[in-house]
Design an enzyme around this catalytic site. Structure first.
Site, short mmCIF file in Angstrom:
data_model
loop_
_atom_site.label_atom_id
_atom_site.label_comp_id
_atom_site.label_asym_id
_atom_site.label_seq_id
_atom_site.Cartn_x
_atom_site.Cartn_y
_atom_site.Cartn_z
N TRP A 325 43.70 36.13 37.76
CA TRP A 325 43.61 36.26 36.29
C TRP A 325 43.78 37.72 35.88
CZ3 TRP A 325 40.35 39.19 33.26
CH2 TRP A 325 40.34 38.90 31.90
N HIS A 326 43.26 38.64 36.74
CA HIS A 326 43.31 40.05 36.37
C HIS A 326 44.72 40.62 36.39
CE1 HIS A 326 38.96 39.84 37.01
NE2 HIS A 326 38.92 40.87 36.19
N GLY A 327 45.56 40.09 37.23
CA GLY A 327 46.92 40.64 37.24
C GLY A 327 47.78 40.00 38.29
N PHE A 477 45.28 43.35 31.21
CA PHE A 477 45.05 41.99 31.73
C PHE A 477 45.23 40.99 30.61
CE2 PHE A 477 42.01 44.56 34.46
CZ PHE A 477 43.01 44.88 35.35
#
Lengths: 477, 310
Positions: A325-327, A477
């Site tokens: 999800w963060h990247g 993000f």
């Protein structure tokens, strides 16, 4: 528009005055104002991305209505699937397309085939991961019957785009935030004052802690081969505080701002570096995302109801998805896996909920055992943060190998100036560990002049020691 | 609510007062920065010694010329007016415009970043220049003010910090060592010269991505008209830049050149490639030449300017 900018300094009081004095005739008018100013706030980066957020809001608004209208579970599910496909489709296209395309090409290349990759030259819209998750929570909750779909488009669109938390959270649940758009908001002076204090505390964490740490962190991570183990260790520690100051600072400003308008957002950070184990850390760090994954991914997968293997599987899934999800980078996935591995012993020994009690309750100092646990947990997190910060997995491993050698005990070659501010932060947050934020003074009896002295002192520290302005990390993000 | 607003306003006034106080504090630094060389440069511009060749732009100009070479080869008095790119192109040009007289040639060499986004309106260094020359506040437009407003509190507190430190720990400067980037680091033409015999330092490289701002071209065309009205001439020349930074930003630089050629109403003397020098010819940043680089650039420009200077 970013919180630590002159534009926001003008924007916030203007909106505040309009909200309480000009558009105060009805909730609907106030909501309309919030919607317009939220779009201005977001469009300040790039107005073209507004189309995405508007499209996403339209889809979910109607999906919610049709989910309720349908009689069968199958047809309800069809509308939910449509909402998921569109939201995750946008996220996939803007955030992950190039990652998958390049990863596929690399995989084929390692097998001896050369593949012409298709990559898209697109910019990641600010905050897409945040508002996508927020709006998805709405359709899921409607599908589950936990929330009645709204018929009020202005309230719904304002809920999706509510400017304080639009670009970097907290990721609000529809069940918590949306009803607040239906109810009359009354100005509460205690809430408003504490909101301002929370904003001030957030600015301190961002400008003094995060931005000062960023200078050393960038220097160390960009030239890590030139530094001793001790300097690399300091670089990793500073990054831990940079990301904490940056992200929790943003959350504090967001929550504080919302309180000025009579809204209550969920707490996003609860002094995470005082955690005694990794499980506690994840109950205190980015709470809105952790609980989102818990409620919408972990529990539907079976949670911890099944056997050990199911618990292990679900835990790994949740941490890997959270990392991703963060990247779109393998570094975030490794970061997720590493956290899952840290979590495993607690899960297998059934000790993941041991440290749910208050820290050093009725004492000022923590016990030696708890102190040791806090240090150990912090050390584990900083190893994981190295993966989070490094540009690729190879660099992260190389960084860690260089860090853990005999030069770890040498004198660091980097400036330790941010350490003074970190110590100040830790002392204040330790004293305030049972409050919602570091500057909450609602329950403290202090003379007005002493309070004002504290605020002015903090402002002087911010201006005096604040570093050059840096973007908020979580915007990417 | 009223009480809340009243308290907030009173509190904010206190902060504004503090910031304002910082702006008014005198500079008690024993060695003043190169920004203060503006005062001498204005004197040079004011001198009545016939029409001049005025070099201006950002630090690529103050660190990029040996004006003596130009003066000898062109037989015309030369003044190097440039100090810092961070003042913004608008301020730099409008500051020099005050002193332009009939027959003057203004050789303007902006940094590439001046053409990107709103950089032409200036950044924090503009505040330093206004501190040196408060009268210049009349040159500042609302756009410039908004562009630099966010730097004002930091600037003010830096002034307070510096003032307090100098009061607590006064130091005497060594008169034999002028050092770089000081008020006295410039020669009689306005060129920064104290670094000429220094060893090169690690180069600061730049990355200036962004959109070319057409308002810059519009501004330059307008000021050109005003300069022509005074009987003077504006000539644009590209800055010297090190190879590494040039290669990183080649596309942007070529886009800037293309836009200038298409839209400018005044003479463009050269091409960006003319002043792309090897990294070894730079002193400390991608724009600041060392002694050999300065000689190369000055001779090159003198040759190109010969036809313009009659």
């Amino acid at each position: 528009m970013i919180f630590n900018s002159i534009e926001y300094l003008i924007f916030l009081p203007t909106v505040f005055l309009l909200y309480w004095f000009v558009f105060n005739k009805s909730i609907r008018i106030q909501n309309f104002l919030l919607l317009v100013v939220s779009y201005i706030f977001y469009g300040w980066w790039d107005w073209r991305f507004l189309s995405l957020i508007i499209f996403s809001s339209i889809i979910d608004f109607y999906c919610g209505i049709y989910i309720e209208k349908e009689n069968t579970k199958k047809s309800k599910k069809r509308w939910l699937t449509l909402s998921m496909l569109i939201n995750l489709g946008f996220l996939g296209l803007f955030k992950y397309f190039n990652f998958f395309s390049n990863s596929l090409a690399e995989a084929f290349f390692s097998l001896g085939y050369e593949l012409d990759t298709l990559t898209l030259d697109i910019v990641l819209p600010v905050g897409i991961s945040f508002y996508t998750f927020q709006t998805m929570s709405y359709t899921i909750d409607v599908y589950r019957g936990q929330l009645k779909p709204t018929k009020d488009p202005v309230a719904f669109f304002s809920f999706v785009s509510f400017f304080p938390q639009l670009v970097a959270g907290p990721i609000e649940r529809a069940t918590n935030l949306l009803p607040q758009f239906y109810n009359e908001r009354k100005f509460d002076i205690i809430e408003a004052k504490d909101g301002l204090r929370q904003i001030l505390w957030g600015l301190f964490k961002k400008i003094v802690i995060a931005d000062n740490c960023a200078i050393i962190v960038n220097q160390v991570f960009d030239n890590y081969t030139d530094y001793s183990g001790s300097s690399l260790f300091i670089g990793a520690v500073f990054f831990a505080f940079q990301i904490y100051g940056d992200f929790s600072g943003y959350s504090d400003i967001a929550i504080g701002t919302a309180r000025l308008f009579g809204f209550n957002l969920m707490q996003n950070f609860a002094f995470p570096y005082f955690s005694r184990d990794i499980a506690e850390f994840w109950r205190r760090w980015h709470i809105s995302l952790t609980t989102w994954f818990r409620d919408y991914v972990y529990i539907p997968l079976g949670g911890s109801r099944g056997g050990t293997s199911m618990k292990v599987r679900n835990t790994f899934i949740i941490f890997i998805v959270s990392g991703f999800w963060h990247g779109a980078n393998w570094t975030f996935i490794v970061w997720g896996v590493l956290n899952a591995l840290y979590f495993m012993p607690l899960l297998l020994l059934n000790k993941n909920r041991v440290n749910t009690n208050a820290l050093a309750a009725n004492h000022f100092f923590v016990s030696p055992k708890a102190f040791f646990q806090i240090i150990l947990t912090f050390l584990l997190t900083i190893i994981a943060w190295v993966f989070f910060r490094a540009p690729n997995v190879h660099t992260a491993f190389s960084y860690l190998l260089r860090m853990f050698n005999k030069s770890l005990l040498s004198v660091p070659q980097v400036s330790l100036k941010p350490m003074i501010f970190i110590i100040l932060l830790l002392i204040i947050e330790w004293i305030q560990r049972n409050q919602k934020h570091g500057l909450e003074l609602n329950n403290v009896k202090l003379n007005k002049y002493i309070r004002w002295f504290i605020y002015y002192l903090l402002i002087i520290i911010i201006f005096w020691f604040g570093a050059e302005k840096q973007d908020f990390i979580y915007f990417q993000f | 609510m009223k009480q809340f607003i009243k308290h907030s306003v009173v509190f904010a006034m206190g902060v504004f007062l503090l910031v304002f106080m910082g702006l008014l504090l005198p500079n008690n630094n024993p060695v003043r920065s190169v920004d203060y060389s503006l005062l001498k440069k204005h004197e040079l511009l004011h001198e009545n010694n016939g029409s001049k060749l005025i070099l201006t732009g950002g630090s690529n100009v103050i660190f990029g010329f040996n004006s003596k070479i130009l003066q000898t080869k062109l037989n015309k008095p030369v003044v190097n007016h440039a100090i810092h790119a961070g003042y913004g192109l608008k301020y730099i040009v409008e500051d020099v415009f005050q002193y332009v007289k009939k027959g003057d040639i203004i050789l303007l060499s902006p940094e590439y970043s001046h053409f990107i986004d709103n950089n032409y309106l200036g950044k924090e260094p503009l505040l330093f220049s206004l501190k040196v020359k408060p009268n210049n506040i009349r040159l500042i437009s609302l756009g410039q003010l908004l562009n630099v407003a966010e730097f004002i509190p930091k600037f003010s507190f830096d002034r307070i910090k510096s003032f307090v430190y100098n009061k607590l720990k006064p130091s005497k400067p060594n008169k034999n060592e002028i050092g770089n980037y000081t008020e006295f680091s410039i020669n009689e033409f306005g060129d920064h010269y104290t670094h000429w015999d220094d060893k090169n330092k690690n180069l600061t490289l730049y990355n200036f991505n962004g959109e070319v701002n057409m308002k810059v071209i519009e501004f330059l065309n307008n000021i050109n008209e005003e300069i022509e009205k005074k009987g003077a001439q504006l000539i644009l020349s590209f800055p010297s830049i090190c190879e590494t930074t040039y290669e990183t930003n080649k596309n942007t630089i070529l886009k800037i050149e293309e836009t200038l050629i298409k839209n400018c109403n005044f003479k463009i003397l050269d091409t960006p490639e003319d002043y792309v020098f090897n990294d070894s010819l730079f002193f400390d940043t991608s724009y600041h030449l060392n002694k050999i680089g300065i000689k190369n650039r000055s001779e090159k420009i003198a040759f190109k300017l010969k036809n313009e200077v009659k």
